[in-house]
Design an enzyme around this catalytic site. Structure first.
Site, short mmCIF file in Angstrom:
data_model
loop_
_atom_site.label_atom_id
_atom_site.label_comp_id
_atom_site.label_asym_id
_atom_site.label_seq_id
_atom_site.Cartn_x
_atom_site.Cartn_y
_atom_site.Cartn_z
N GLN A 10 18.54 37.91 -17.50
CA GLN A 10 17.80 39.12 -17.82
C GLN A 10 18.57 39.97 -18.81
OE1 GLN A 10 15.96 40.50 -14.30
NE2 GLN A 10 15.14 42.36 -15.20
N SER A 95 22.59 34.00 -13.91
CA SER A 95 21.71 34.65 -12.94
C SER A 95 20.37 33.93 -12.88
CB SER A 95 21.56 36.14 -13.28
OG SER A 95 20.93 36.84 -12.23
N LEU A 96 19.26 34.55 -13.29
CA LEU A 96 17.98 33.85 -13.23
C LEU A 96 18.01 32.57 -14.07
CD1 LEU A 96 15.65 33.84 -15.75
CD2 LEU A 96 16.12 36.28 -15.57
N ARG A 120 11.36 36.49 -6.82
CA ARG A 120 12.74 36.99 -6.90
C ARG A 120 12.77 38.34 -7.60
NH1 ARG A 120 17.16 36.35 -10.59
NH2 ARG A 120 19.18 35.91 -9.62
N HIS A 204 23.01 41.68 -7.77
CA HIS A 204 24.23 40.93 -7.41
C HIS A 204 25.24 41.76 -6.64
CE1 HIS A 204 22.84 37.41 -9.51
NE2 HIS A 204 22.56 38.15 -10.55
N GLN A 253 23.45 33.54 -4.38
CA GLN A 253 23.53 34.11 -5.73
C GLN A 253 22.93 35.51 -5.81
OE1 GLN A 253 20.65 33.89 -8.53
NE2 GLN A 253 21.70 32.54 -9.97
#
Length: 313
Positions: A10, A95-96, A120, A204, A253
Site C-alpha cells: 500500500q 505487506s499486502l 483484510r 502492523h 503478518q
C-alpha cells in the site's frame, strides 16, 4: 545469476495504474475482469478513473494493487516468455504484496486473493477507530535503536516497529499518543528525520489483532496450494513452502513487523542479483538500491517496460 520477483504494498497506488496494460494486452484485461467479478464491483474502473480518495481507501487499494501486479505477471508470461517456476528463485511482497506473491506463485487463486484483500483492508480499517492510531517514519536509524525508541515511547500503550524498509528507514505504529512520543524521542536521539505518516490506521502492530482474527477465520476456509516458487515471508524473512505454514504466517503478518530489509538480504545472500518489481510504482526498486546496491532492479507496470525487461533478463 538468479532472479526474484517483488510485489509492492500500500502506498504505491495511483489513479490510472494498470490502464495501459489493460488497453494493450488481453491477459491484463482478463485479470482485471476476474478481480471485478470476484468482488462484485467494478474495481478496475476505480483504478483507471478514480477518484483518488476512493482508490486510496484500504479496502480498495489492497485488491487494486494486487490486480495490477498479477496483470503484469500474466503479461510477462504471455509476451516475454516468463515461467516463474523456472525463472524465479524466490518471490516476495511488501505487506499486502505478499498476497500478490502467493497468487503469482499459484498458492492462491486471483479471485480468492481479491476477496481476502478486500476483507483484510476492511478489517484493518475497522480494527482501530479513526484518530486513535498513528504511524511514523524514522529516517536514519537502525532497527535496534528504533525498537528502543518504540519501547520507551509505549508507556503501557502500543508502539511497535511496523516496517524495517532498509536504508535506515523504519516505520513505527501504535496509539496516536505513543507514536507522537516516539517522534519526539527520536528527534532527541539525533535521528535524521521523524515524521508522521498520512495513514488511516496503525498497521502492523498489536492494535490490529481484531483484523488478524478476521483473517484467521477467512484463511481457514480458503484453499492454499504449495507455491511453485518459494515465497519469502514478511514476518520470518525466510521461504515459506507449505500451505499450513503460509496460512499461519499471513495471520501473524497483520500484527507483525514487515522485515523487508531482511527479506531482500536473504534473497541476495542466496545468490539473487536481479530483482523485478511487478505492479504499480517503483517503491521496492528504490528500496533495493539502499538494501542491496550490488544487485540490479527493474520495475514492470506498463507496456513500455516489456522491452526493458527483455533486455534486463
Amino acid at each position: 545469476m538468479a532472479r526474484a520477483f517483488l510485489f509492492p504494498g500500500q502506498g504505491s497506488q495511483a489513479v490510472g495504474m494498470g490502464k495501459a496494460l489493460g488497453e494493450a494486452f488481453a491477459e491484463a484485461r482478463a485479470v482485471f475482469a476476474e478481480v471485478d467479478d470476484a468482488l462484485g464491483a467494478p474495481l478496475s474502473t476505480l483504478m483507471f478513473e478514480g477518484p483518488e480518495a476512493e482508490l486510496t481507501l484500504t479496502a480498495n487499494a489492497q485488491p487494486a494493487l494486487m490486480a495490477v501486479s498479477l496483470a503484469a505477471i500474466r503479461v510477462l508470461e504471455a509476451q516475454a516468455g516468463l515461467d516463474l517456476s523456472c525463472d524465479a528463485a524466490f518471490v516476495a511482497g511488501h505487506s499486502l504484496g505478499e498476497y500478490s506473491a502467493l497468487a503469482a506463485a499459484g498458492a492462491l487463486s486471483i479471485a480468492d486473493t481479491a476477496r481476502l484483500l478486500r476483507l483484510r483492508g476492511k478489517a484493518m480499517q475497522a480494527a482501530v477507530p479513526v484518530g486513535e492510531g498513528a504511524m511514523a517514519a524514522l529516517l536514519g536509524v537502525e532497527l535496534e535503536a528504533a525498537r528502543e525508541i518504540a519501547a520507551e515511547a509505549a508507556r503501557g500503550a502500543v508502539c511497535q516497529v511496523a516496517n524495517d524498509n532498509g536504508g535506515g528507514q523504519i516505520v513505527v505504529s501504535g496509539t496516536k499518543a505513543a507514536v507522537e512520543r516516539a517522534i519526539e524521542i527520536a528527534k532527541g536521539r539525533g535521528v535524521k528525520r521523524a515524521v508522521p505518516l498520512p495513514v488511516s490506521a496503525p498497521f502492523h502492530c498489536m492494535l490490529m489483532q481484531p483484523a488478524a482474527d478476521a483473517m484467521r477465520a477467512a484463511l481457514a476456509t480458503t484453499r492454499i496450494d504449495a507455491p511453485r516458487v518459494p515465497v519469502v515471508a514478511n514476518v520470518t524473512a525466510a521461504p515459506a513452502r507449505e500451505p499450513e505454514e503460509i496460512r499461519r504466517l499471513l495471520v501473524e503478518q497483520v500484527t507483525g513487523t514487515v522485515r523487508w530489509r531482511e527479506c531482500v538480504d536473504f534473497m541476495a545472500g542466496e545468490g539473487v542479483d536481479k530483482f523485478v518489481e511487478c505492479g504499480a510504482g517503483k517503491v521496492l526498486t528504490g528500496l533495493l538500491k539502499r538494501i542491496a546496491p550490488q544487485a540490479a532492479g527493474i520495475s514492470v507496470g506498463a507496456p513500455a517496460d516489456l522491452d526493458a525487461y527483455r533486455g534486463f533478463v
